[in-house]
Scaffold this active site. Structure first.
Site, PDB file in Angstrom:
ATOM      1  N   SER A   1       0.822  -1.217   0.000  1.00 42.54           N
ATOM      2  CA  SER A   1       0.000   0.000   0.000  1.00 42.54           C
ATOM      3  C   SER A   1       0.855   1.265   0.000  1.00 42.54           C
ATOM      4  O   SER A   1       2.005   1.258   0.439  1.00 42.54           O
ATOM      5  CB  SER A   1      -0.926   0.010   1.220  1.00 42.54           C
ATOM      6  OG  SER A   1      -1.686  -1.172   1.244  1.00 42.54           O
TER       7      SER A   1
HETATM    8  N1  SAM Z   1      -0.626  -4.041   3.886  1.00 44.18           N
HETATM    9  C1  SAM Z   1       0.082  -4.828   2.909  1.00 44.18           C
HETATM   10  C2  SAM Z   1       1.538  -4.454   2.876  1.00 44.18           C
HETATM   11  O1  SAM Z   1       1.955  -3.625   3.683  1.00 44.18           O
HETATM   12  O2  SAM Z   1       2.269  -5.024   2.051  1.00 44.18           O
HETATM   13  C3  SAM Z   1      -0.533  -4.721   1.547  1.00 44.18           C
HETATM   14  C4  SAM Z   1      -1.788  -5.424   1.464  1.00 44.18           C
HETATM   15  S1  SAM Z   1      -2.375  -5.636  -0.185  1.00 44.18           S
HETATM   16  C5  SAM Z   1      -2.947  -4.051  -0.590  1.00 44.18           C
HETATM   17  C6  SAM Z   1      -3.855  -6.564   0.178  1.00 44.18           C
HETATM   18  C7  SAM Z   1      -3.577  -7.987   0.575  1.00 44.18           C
HETATM   19  O3  SAM Z   1      -4.807  -8.569   1.012  1.00 44.18           O
HETATM   20  C8  SAM Z   1      -3.068  -8.850  -0.572  1.00 44.18           C
HETATM   21  O4  SAM Z   1      -1.858  -9.446  -0.210  1.00 44.18           O
HETATM   22  C9  SAM Z   1      -4.175  -9.880  -0.749  1.00 44.18           C
HETATM   23  O5  SAM Z   1      -3.724 -11.154  -1.156  1.00 44.18           O
HETATM   24  C10 SAM Z   1      -4.786  -9.932   0.643  1.00 44.18           C
HETATM   25  N2  SAM Z   1      -6.150 -10.451   0.744  1.00 44.18           N
HETATM   26  C11 SAM Z   1      -7.204 -10.231  -0.083  1.00 44.18           C
HETATM   27  N3  SAM Z   1      -8.299 -10.882   0.369  1.00 44.18           N
HETATM   28  C12 SAM Z   1      -7.921 -11.511   1.512  1.00 44.18           C
HETATM   29  C13 SAM Z   1      -8.602 -12.348   2.445  1.00 44.18           C
HETATM   30  N4  SAM Z   1      -9.896 -12.680   2.312  1.00 44.18           N
HETATM   31  N5  SAM Z   1      -7.911 -12.833   3.498  1.00 44.18           N
HETATM   32  C14 SAM Z   1      -6.596 -12.533   3.658  1.00 44.18           C
HETATM   33  N6  SAM Z   1      -5.895 -11.758   2.803  1.00 44.18           N
HETATM   34  C15 SAM Z   1      -6.553 -11.252   1.746  1.00 44.18           C
END
Ligand code: SAM
Length: 215
Positions: free
Chosen positions: A61
């Protein structure tokens, strides 16, 4: 070669200019080395205020949104926090410096394995992680004082509100798949009150409490 320290200082200065006030959040953003979370070919851009690709169709992000979401949580160091969407673990490590115990869930196993290695190498001890669908929370460790969802949900999953402590705070981007509104949910006497904190763009929350995988 890029001076990462200077670049990080400049990034934090920009976050302050953009309105982040919590000095503890700014200190954590100053301390955590974002370049250690991004793929090697993007390291030179690690301190730009931008989301960057981390593979698997996912992103780390934008620093401003990481700071804004963390600030909205109002952490004092005593809280248990559920994070849904570990990604690279960058947000997780920021949280680990500001709260007592972090529980984090990632659905993409290779990302979870990479973040696990980072936590180990960085000596982060207050993070418990798992691979799976976090969109319905993590019942086993509930209730949580804080919940942060780092992917866009169609709406606020009621199961997450249930897993929030009384007077707990949750930040979650909700709305259409391509653009969302950042919501702060505060639970008071069992009721959830939500407020809006601006537009944002997140990858989708995929799962039972989110979007279908193939949409
Ligand atoms: N905060 C993270 C970082 O600092 O790198 C970035 C997060 S990224 C924008 C969103 C993440 O949410 C992705 O890695 C994606 O695979 C995960 N994600 C999406 N749906 C999810 C779910 N139902 N349960 C767990 N993770 C999920």
């Amino acid at each position: 070669m890029l001076n990462y320290h200077m670049a990080r200082e400049d990034m934090v200065e920009l976050l302050e200019e953009k309105g982040i006030k919590d000095q503890l959040v700014l200190a954590a953003m100053r301390e955590v080395k974002r370049h250690q979370f991004v793929p090697p070919n993007l390291r030179a851009r690690a301190y730009e205020d931008k989301a960057l690709s981390i593979g698997h169709g996912q992103t780390i992000s934008q620093p401003f949104i990481v700071a804004q979401m963390t600030e909205l949580l109002q952490l004092t160091g005593k809280e248990t926090v559920l994070e849904i969407g570990t990604g690279t673990g960058y947000q997780t490590v920021i949280l680990s410096k500001l709260a007592k115990q972090i529980y984090t869930v990632e659905r993409i196993k290779p990302l979870a394995l990479e973040s696990e290695l980072r936590f180990h190498d960085m000596g982060v001890k207050n993070v418990i992680q798992k691979v799976g669908d976090g969109s319905l929370g993590w019942e086993r460790f509930a209730p949580f004082d804080r919940i942060i969802i780092t992917a866009g949900a169609p709406s606020i999953p009621s199961r997450l509100v249930t897993q929030l402590s009384e007077d707990g705070r949750m930040v979650i981007p909700t709305g259409p798949r391509r653009v969302q509104d950042l919501k702060l949910v505060i639970k008071h006497e069992g009721d959830a009150e939500s407020s809006s904190h601006g537009g944002c763009v997140f990858v989708p929350l995929i799962g039972n409490g989110g979007w279908e995988d193939d949409e």
